[in-house]
Design an enzyme around this catalytic site. Structure first.
Site, PDB file in Angstrom:
ATOM      1  N   GLY A  21      -3.194  12.742  -4.361  1.00  0.00           N
ATOM      2  CA  GLY A  21      -4.231  12.141  -3.535  1.00  0.00           C
ATOM      3  C   GLY A  21      -4.238  12.834  -2.206  1.00  0.00           C
ATOM      4  N   ASP A 144      -6.439  -1.637  -0.152  1.00  0.00           N
ATOM      5  CA  ASP A 144      -6.839  -0.539  -1.024  1.00  0.00           C
ATOM      6  C   ASP A 144      -6.910  -0.999  -2.470  1.00  0.00           C
ATOM      7  OD1 ASP A 144      -7.723   1.981  -1.572  1.00  0.00           O
ATOM      8  OD2 ASP A 144      -5.751   2.923  -1.579  1.00  0.00           O
TER       9      ASP A 144
END
Lengths: 365, 214
Positions: A21, A144
């Site tokens: 990521g 998130d």
């Protein structure tokens, strides 16, 4: 240099890279001594000018605080030795070591041969709300929520994965948190309207989106810009007005954004094509509520009839289904983040796994 | 409990922390980090000031009130090398009556250089000593005289302070005190005098000094 309490990452043998990521790389690895399989998440330091990143520090502190069956377990923090030459600017790296989880929810939902029964869906959602009930109880916001951050072990235990954007809520006074959090598709309406004193309902919105995905198999609202996303939300949940959301007019961006008017709330009618169970539809309807004050909290969700009417949630069924899945199902694409992924925030980077997902093309709503 | 007190570093943390406008919690956290660090590390292996700066920066991040690294470094630098307060201290003597501001600033620098035993590289091309460059017409004897008066003032102040201090603090630190009084200005006494507003020209000359030393 001798560093006590922080073992060398060489005690683990790296097996494969399972995700990447903006936040860092994730590897599957094996403890050379015990043989235990773990996930190593490397803390990215390349672009840091102010030393060890505060977000990583936050993540470590929060994970150390959280000890719950449905929250990913941080085993330890390791370091790698700095290279022998002192003159290059390479420093040693820091790795977070997690218990390894075989699957993530986004990956499983992408995989057509994995079919979940209602009991299994109930088990997944119940575990998710258990996790949220726990973290909200200790005043932590995940910030998130998304299906690729929901990890599931082979034995059907759900683990809330990534706390890279999480933070502790301060008590008392009005806060000014950043509203550049949460991947666009899972972002609740109050963040678009500039609310900065938000609280636990922001995670509940994401949970509602994820619950829909259990049937639709893909994210329900895939906007490619903030404006588009807010239109999609209005389309599904009705227009944002002071009638349904008292006080919304005082939010910073209420007048500045183009908010679709005269939209009816259509959640129940749209979901009917996907979801047969009336309790499920009712629960989703209570989660995807525009006004955060009226949104169901995790306690309310856990008490909902959905979990207490037959068929009851069954984790053993889930374990059975997962035992038939051979490969690890991660949404693993080393390419770019999701469209508009979190407006510049580290979109993914999955706690123990899971990088970014870039292969959802069909919009449901 | 052999190593239970390390007051010097933690005092430094408090001083720098206050100047950085840290909340009490961040300062306390920095102190705990500092103690933890030296519980397991040998103190001779690490520069104490660096450890202090690291704990301050880490504590700020941990308490969600981050500060810029450069602010930490600059603030700590100014805590360690205080010319400003020393210059202000001259106002507690009658020196400003007999000397020009330029003279006084140069004399303070002279004293600071002497105290810190900084080697100042010789003369410039025309053979002038550094203080003559900063303040034409000044002589070493003159500067030494100012230094002597300043030291006398500090000595006096220090005596008054150390008697009052022993009542409020644990006496752990006191042995290194005399050195501290010279290289760190007036110690705690300098704190209240608002070092933020140090004489601009003195600060600038101090900067130049520093640069020319490299």
């Amino acid at each position: 240099m001798c560093v006590p309490f922080c073992p060398d990452v060489a005690k683990y043998e790296k097996l494969t890279k399972v995700g990447q990521g903006t936040f860092g790389e994730v590897y599957k690895a094996r403890d050379r001594e015990s043989g235990k399989i773990v996930a190593l998440k490397k803390v990215r330091m390349e672009n840091e000018k102010e030393g060890f990143p505060m977000t990583a520090l936050r993540e470590i502190r929060i994970l150390q605080l959280l000890n719950h069956e449905n929250v990913i377990n941080l085993v330890e923090v390791c370091r790698s030795k700095a290279p022998a030459t002192q003159y290059n600017r390479e420093r040693g790296s820091i790795f977070l070591v997690f218990d390894f989880c075989e699957h993530d929810l986004a990956g499983l939902l992408c995989c057509e041969e994995v079919r979940f029964s209602l009991q299994e869906i109930k088990s997944i959602m119940q575990q998710l709300f258990n996790a949220l009930f726990f973290i909200h109880g200790v005043r932590i916001l995940n910030r998130d929520m998304k299906s690729s951050n929901i990890l599931i072990t082979r034995s059907g235990v759900l683990k809330l994965g990534d706390f890279g954007l999480a933070r502790a809520m301060s008590k008392g006074q009005v806060q000014r948190y950043t509203n550049r959090v949460i991947t666009l598709w899972y972002r609740p309406p109050e963040l678009f309207l500039g609310e900065r004193n938000y609280a636990t309902p922001i995670d509940m919105w994401g949970a509602g989106c994820i619950m829909c995905e259990m049937w639709t198999r893909r994210p329900i609202m895939q906007g490619d810009s903030e404006q588009k996303q807010i239109s999609l939300i209005s389309n599904l949940c009705g227009s944002i007005t002071p009638e349904v959301w008292p006080g919304v007019e005082s939010l910073e961006l209420y007048c500045k954004l183009q908010l679709p008017s005269d939209q009816k709330r259509r959640i129940r009618e749209r979901l009917r094509h996907y979801v047969r169970d009336m309790h499920a539809i009712d629960l989703i309807d209570k989660l995807l509520v525009l006004d955060p004050k009226k949104r169901l909290d995790s306690d309310g969700a856990l008490n909902h009839d959905f979990f207490w009417e037959d068929p009851m949630p069954s984790q053993s069924d889930l374990a059975h289904t997962l035992s038939k899945v051979r490969r690890s199902m991660f949404v693993m694409h080393t390419s770019t983040a999701r469209p508009g992924g979190g407006a510049g925030v580290p979109g993914a980077g999955g706690g123990a796994v899971a990088g970014n997902t870039n292969h959802f093309h069909d919009r449901v709503f | 409990m052999a190593s239970s007190s390390r007051p010097k570093g933690t005092r430094f943390i408090f001083e720098a922390g206050v100047k950085l406008r840290f909340c009490d919690e961040s300062i306390a956290t920095a102190c705990v980090y500092y103690q933890k660090f030296y519980q397991v590390m040998k103190s001779k292996d690490y520069n104490e000031s660096l450890v202090v700066m690291a704990t301050l920066s880490l504590a700020a991040k941990a308490k969600d009130m981050p500060v810029k690294l450069s602010d930490v470094v600059n603030t700590c630098y100014r805590c360690l090398h205080r010319c400003g307060p020393m210059l202000e201290d001259t106002y507690h003597t009658s020196l400003p009556l007999s000397l020009s501001p330029h003279h006084l600033a140069t004399a303070v620098l002279y004293l600071a250089v002497l105290c810190s035993r900084l080697p100042i590289p010789g003369n410039d091309r025309s053979g002038r000593r550094w203080w003559e460059v900063l303040c034409p017409g000044s002589t070493e004897a003159e500067l030494q005289e100012v230094g002597r008066q300043m030291m006398a003032a500090y000595h006096h102040q220090h005596h008054q302070q150390s008697t009052s201090e022993q009542q409020s603090f644990t006496p752990a630190e006191d042995t290194g005190r005399k050195d501290g009084a010279t290289s760190r200005g007036t110690g705690e006494g300098g704190e209240g005098m608002g070092s933020e507003e140090g004489d601009k020209s003195a600060m600038e000359t101090a900067k130049e000094e520093k640069d020319s030393n490299r």
